[in-house]
Scaffold this active site. Structure first.
Site, PDB file in Angstrom:
ATOM      1  N   HIS A  63     -11.609  12.115  -0.387  1.00  8.36           N
ATOM      2  CA  HIS A  63     -12.814  11.810   0.390  1.00  8.36           C
ATOM      3  C   HIS A  63     -13.991  12.701   0.007  1.00  8.36           C
ATOM      4  O   HIS A  63     -15.145  12.312   0.143  1.00  8.36           O
ATOM      5  CB  HIS A  63     -12.544  11.985   1.891  1.00  8.36           C
ATOM      6  CG  HIS A  63     -11.612  10.959   2.444  1.00  8.36           C
ATOM      7  ND1 HIS A  63     -12.045   9.769   2.964  1.00  8.36           N
ATOM      8  CD2 HIS A  63     -10.261  10.939   2.535  1.00  8.36           C
ATOM      9  CE1 HIS A  63     -11.000   9.053   3.375  1.00  8.36           C
ATOM     10  NE2 HIS A  63      -9.914   9.742   3.109  1.00  8.36           N
TER      11      HIS A  63
ATOM     12  N   SER B 186      -6.723   3.896  -1.968  1.00  4.08           N
ATOM     13  CA  SER B 186      -6.743   2.449  -1.739  1.00  4.08           C
ATOM     14  C   SER B 186      -8.058   1.816  -2.172  1.00  4.08           C
ATOM     15  O   SER B 186      -8.076   0.676  -2.638  1.00  4.08           O
ATOM     16  CB  SER B 186      -6.483   2.161  -0.261  1.00  4.08           C
ATOM     17  OG  SER B 186      -5.223   2.677   0.111  1.00  4.08           O
TER      18      SER B 186
ATOM     19  N   ARG C 210     -11.892   4.903  10.926  1.00  2.09           N
ATOM     20  CA  ARG C 210     -12.399   3.852  10.045  1.00  2.09           C
ATOM     21  C   ARG C 210     -12.116   2.471  10.632  1.00  2.09           C
ATOM     22  O   ARG C 210     -11.226   2.296  11.453  1.00  2.09           O
ATOM     23  CB  ARG C 210     -11.789   3.963   8.655  1.00  2.09           C
ATOM     24  CG  ARG C 210     -10.294   3.767   8.581  1.00  2.09           C
ATOM     25  CD  ARG C 210      -9.863   3.806   7.128  1.00  2.09           C
ATOM     26  NE  ARG C 210      -8.419   3.831   7.026  1.00  2.09           N
ATOM     27  CZ  ARG C 210      -7.775   4.020   5.889  1.00  2.09           C
ATOM     28  NH1 ARG C 210      -8.448   4.232   4.781  1.00  2.09           N
ATOM     29  NH2 ARG C 210      -6.459   4.015   5.851  1.00  2.09           N
TER      30      ARG C 210
ATOM     31  N   HIS D 110      -1.352  10.907  -1.035  1.00  3.46           N
ATOM     32  CA  HIS D 110      -0.990   9.988  -2.107  1.00  3.46           C
ATOM     33  C   HIS D 110      -0.335  10.789  -3.232  1.00  3.46           C
ATOM     34  O   HIS D 110      -0.273  12.020  -3.165  1.00  3.46           O
ATOM     35  CB  HIS D 110      -2.227   9.271  -2.638  1.00  3.46           C
ATOM     36  CG  HIS D 110      -2.927   8.449  -1.600  1.00  3.46           C
ATOM     37  ND1 HIS D 110      -4.206   7.955  -1.765  1.00  3.46           N
ATOM     38  CD2 HIS D 110      -2.536   8.042  -0.366  1.00  3.46           C
ATOM     39  CE1 HIS D 110      -4.547   7.268  -0.690  1.00  3.46           C
ATOM     40  NE2 HIS D 110      -3.576   7.319   0.170  1.00  3.46           N
TER      41      HIS D 110
ATOM     42  N   ARG E 259     -16.153   9.109  -0.483  1.00  3.56           N
ATOM     43  CA  ARG E 259     -15.381   7.895  -0.167  1.00  3.56           C
ATOM     44  C   ARG E 259     -15.945   7.256   1.094  1.00  3.56           C
ATOM     45  O   ARG E 259     -16.284   7.945   2.054  1.00  3.56           O
ATOM     46  CB  ARG E 259     -13.905   8.234   0.007  1.00  3.56           C
ATOM     47  CG  ARG E 259     -13.064   7.048   0.406  1.00  3.56           C
ATOM     48  CD  ARG E 259     -11.604   7.301   0.148  1.00  3.56           C
ATOM     49  NE  ARG E 259     -10.774   6.599   1.116  1.00  3.56           N
ATOM     50  CZ  ARG E 259      -9.457   6.657   1.142  1.00  3.56           C
ATOM     51  NH1 ARG E 259      -8.820   7.410   0.249  1.00  3.56           N
ATOM     52  NH2 ARG E 259      -8.763   6.005   2.044  1.00  3.56           N
ATOM     53  N   ALA E 260     -15.982   5.932   1.085  1.00  2.00           N
ATOM     54  CA  ALA E 260     -16.752   5.209   2.094  1.00  2.00           C
ATOM     55  C   ALA E 260     -16.052   5.029   3.428  1.00  2.00           C
ATOM     56  O   ALA E 260     -16.661   5.195   4.487  1.00  2.00           O
ATOM     57  CB  ALA E 260     -17.125   3.833   1.547  1.00  2.00           C
TER      58      ALA E 260
ATOM     59  N   ASP F 234       0.831  -1.200   0.000  1.00  2.00           N
ATOM     60  CA  ASP F 234       0.000   0.000   0.000  1.00  2.00           C
ATOM     61  C   ASP F 234       0.868   1.254   0.000  1.00  2.00           C
ATOM     62  O   ASP F 234       1.791   1.383   0.814  1.00  2.00           O
ATOM     63  CB  ASP F 234      -0.919  -0.009   1.227  1.00  2.00           C
ATOM     64  CG  ASP F 234      -2.278   0.575   0.907  1.00  2.00           C
ATOM     65  OD1 ASP F 234      -2.349   1.798   0.682  1.00  2.00           O
ATOM     66  OD2 ASP F 234      -3.254  -0.192   0.866  1.00  2.00           O
TER      67      ASP F 234
END
EC number: 5.4.2.12
Length: 559
Positions: free
Chosen positions: A140, A81, A213, A501, A286-287, A28
């Protein structure tokens, strides 16, 4: 045959044998960038990944992991991700979060759906609360989408609006919160001039308030609940701009970790608690960092913290954050419908699958890999193992994270002979990279490399095949740069750390004793991306991918 005329049976690959165990390793936040002191992957001791890159050039290549390659609106959008693992698992490119919202806002379709009609019933006598990340990072949420939504709801009858902001500093530069708040305040001022009672009601930093999260730390969500719903917080201010400027001036303060605050009126009363009859929309597309708040807002039998007061509200997400849990049950924009993922195909063709990561990325090798779907396709052929992440500390404090434990679980799964595919995510480069701590990120990259060695050694032992890749960049570039690529400095001549990122490509490496000797990477695909990996993995298992999948990255040279 399925109802839409396709078969779940994958055809055999004409040149590749079946039956070799395949290890799929996702690093990642591991991109490819020019080597310098801010490239933590370059600085770190990573002999295993170095050997994959330099040992067999025809078995190592780069693919695109951002922008249109993963379904995002433009190539200025960095990957993340969720979309990365969607693409890796689905084998096709689906319009993703931001793009779906852009389309729905541009067409006005967002105002026609069940979700909007549901919250609209509160406009006449209640308050509309908008909760989410105030940022233009595009990971997000996006500020411009909030601006369009504010205009749209006010034109469609919202008379009283309260915005509950979360400051970023993770996907964007630390300190950018002040400019975002100024922009939003100006928009709300214009709405007030038109007779709409619109203002910011509360706030806090995303890593300290609301946006936890995978149920890592419910206290984060509780701090948000207290400020947003109850109107209670340790800090009270007359304006959000004053709040952010004052709290940022405290020692060691940054946007990510600002404490919760509420905005109060002249009498000292909070301007925007949530009451019976109000509507709430979580504006993030974004979840992963909205699911916990969604549970607190929606579930009647909720016991993760004391909500104190549970107002009867109409709640909708910008999207549905968990398709399996149907959470939230109402949403403004329908999610991408990702069907026929590679994981489902392979399981239905007898591939016994093991997937493992630690809490912070466990959903990525399961839920997101499987097309935003929870649970097993076939519990008799699959095993998913979640290793609990450290909680209560920032990841730079323990940058090795659980890489060793993940690798050992993968090794044991391979050596057991019970699985045909072993799939893992090693989170270190991303989670530690997000802290902006360069020294710790170097340690994190070394740890991830050591974990890869454990897995590849096991692949060697069982005569298997490996595919090592990444979901997006992060650790390979930890500094903000100007147009010519030189590090940007702040007003005190210190480098500006990059915590987000990147737009860099990521590696794909294949090998192992079970790999057919004629296999090499093709060079006829113009801009391969993460979605090409699924067909590649299917080939490594000895199958041909479905015709509508993105092309495989490999070919078999005739000896």
């Amino acid at each position: 045959m399925g109802s839409s005329g396709f078969s779940w049976t994958l055809p055999d690959h004409p040149k590749l044998p079946k039956g070799k165990p395949v290890a799929v390793v996702v690093l990642d936040g591991w991109g490819e960038a020019n080597p310098d002191q801010y490239n933590c992957i370059h600085v770190a001791q990573t002999p295993v990944m170095d050997s994959l890159k330099n040992g067999a050039p025809e078995k190592w290549r780069l693919v695109k992991a951002h922008g249109t390659a993963v379904g995002l609106p433009s190539d200025d959008d960095m990957g993340n991700s969720e979309v990365g693992h969607n693409a890796l698992g689905a084998g096709r490119i689906f319009a993703q979060g931001a793009k779906l919202v852009d389309q729905a806002l541009a067409s006005g379709k967002i105002y026609d759906g069940d979700g909007f009609n549901y919250i609209k019933e509160s406009f006449e006598s209640g308050t509309l609360h908008l909760i989410g990340l105030l940022s233009d990072g595009g990971v997000h949420s996006r500020l411009d989408q909030l601006q369009i939504l504010l205009k749209g709801v006010s034109e469609r009858g919202a008379k009283k609006i309260r915005v509950h902001i979360l400051t970023d500093g993770r996907d964007v530069l630390d300190g950018s919160s002040i400019g975002f708040v100024e922009t939003l305040e100006n928009d709300l001022l214009e709405l007030r001039a038109k007779g709409v009672d619109a203002q910011i009601a509360s706030g806090g930093g995303r890593m300290y308030v609301t946006m936890d999260r995978y149920e890592n730390d419910w206290d984060v969500v509780k701090r948000g609940w207290d400020a947003q719903v109850l109107g209670e917080a340790p800090y009270k201010f007359k304006s959000a701009l004053e709040a952010v400027k004052t709290l940022r001036a405290q020692p060691k303060a940054n946007d990510q970790y600002l404490p919760p605050f509420v905005i109060v009126d002249d009498s000292g009363n909070a301007v925007g608690p949530v009451f019976d009859g109000d509507a709430v929309v979580t504006i993030n597309f974004r979840a992963d960092r909205m699911v916990m708040l969604a549970k607190a807002l929606e579930y009647a039998d909720f016991d993760n913290f004391d909500r104190v007061r549970v107002p009867k509200i109409r709640y909708a997400g910008m999207l549905q954050y968990d398709g399996e849990l149907k959470l939230p049950s109402r949403y403004l924009v329908s999610p991408p419908e990702i069907d026929r993922t590679s994981g489902e195909y392979l399981v239905k063709n007898g591939i016994r699958t093991f997937a493992c990561s630690e809490t912070v990325k466990f959903g990525h090798v399961t839920f997101f890999w499987n097309g935003n779907r929870s649970g097993y396709f076939d519990a008799t052929k699959e095993e998913y193992v979640e290793i609990p992440s450290d909680s209560g500390i920032t990841f730079n404090v323990a940058p090795n994270m659980k890489a060793l434990e993940i690798a050992e679980k993968a090794r044991d799964a391979l050596l057991s002979g019970k699985f045909d595919q072993v799939r893992v995510n090693l989170p270190n480069g991303d989670m530690v990279g997000h802290t902006g701590d360069i020294e710790a990120t170097v340690v994190a990259c070394k740890a991830a490399d050591e974990a890869v060695k454990i897995i590849l050694d096991a692949v060697e032992q069982v005569g298997g095949i490996y595919l090592v890749t990444a979901d997006h960049g992060n650790a390979e570039d930890m500094v903000k740069r100007n147009k010519s690529g030189k590090p940007l400095l702040d007003k005190n001549d210190r480098i500006q750390i990059l915590t987000s990122h990147t737009l860099q490509p990521v590696p794909v490496a294949i090998g192992g004793p079970g790999l057919h000797p004629g296999v090499k990477f093709r060079n006829d695909i113009q801009t391969p991306g993460l979605a090409n990996v699924a067909a590649t993995v299917m080939n490594l298992h000895g199958f041909e991918a479905p015709a509508d999948y993105e092309q495989t990255l490999i070919e078999v040279a005739d000896n």
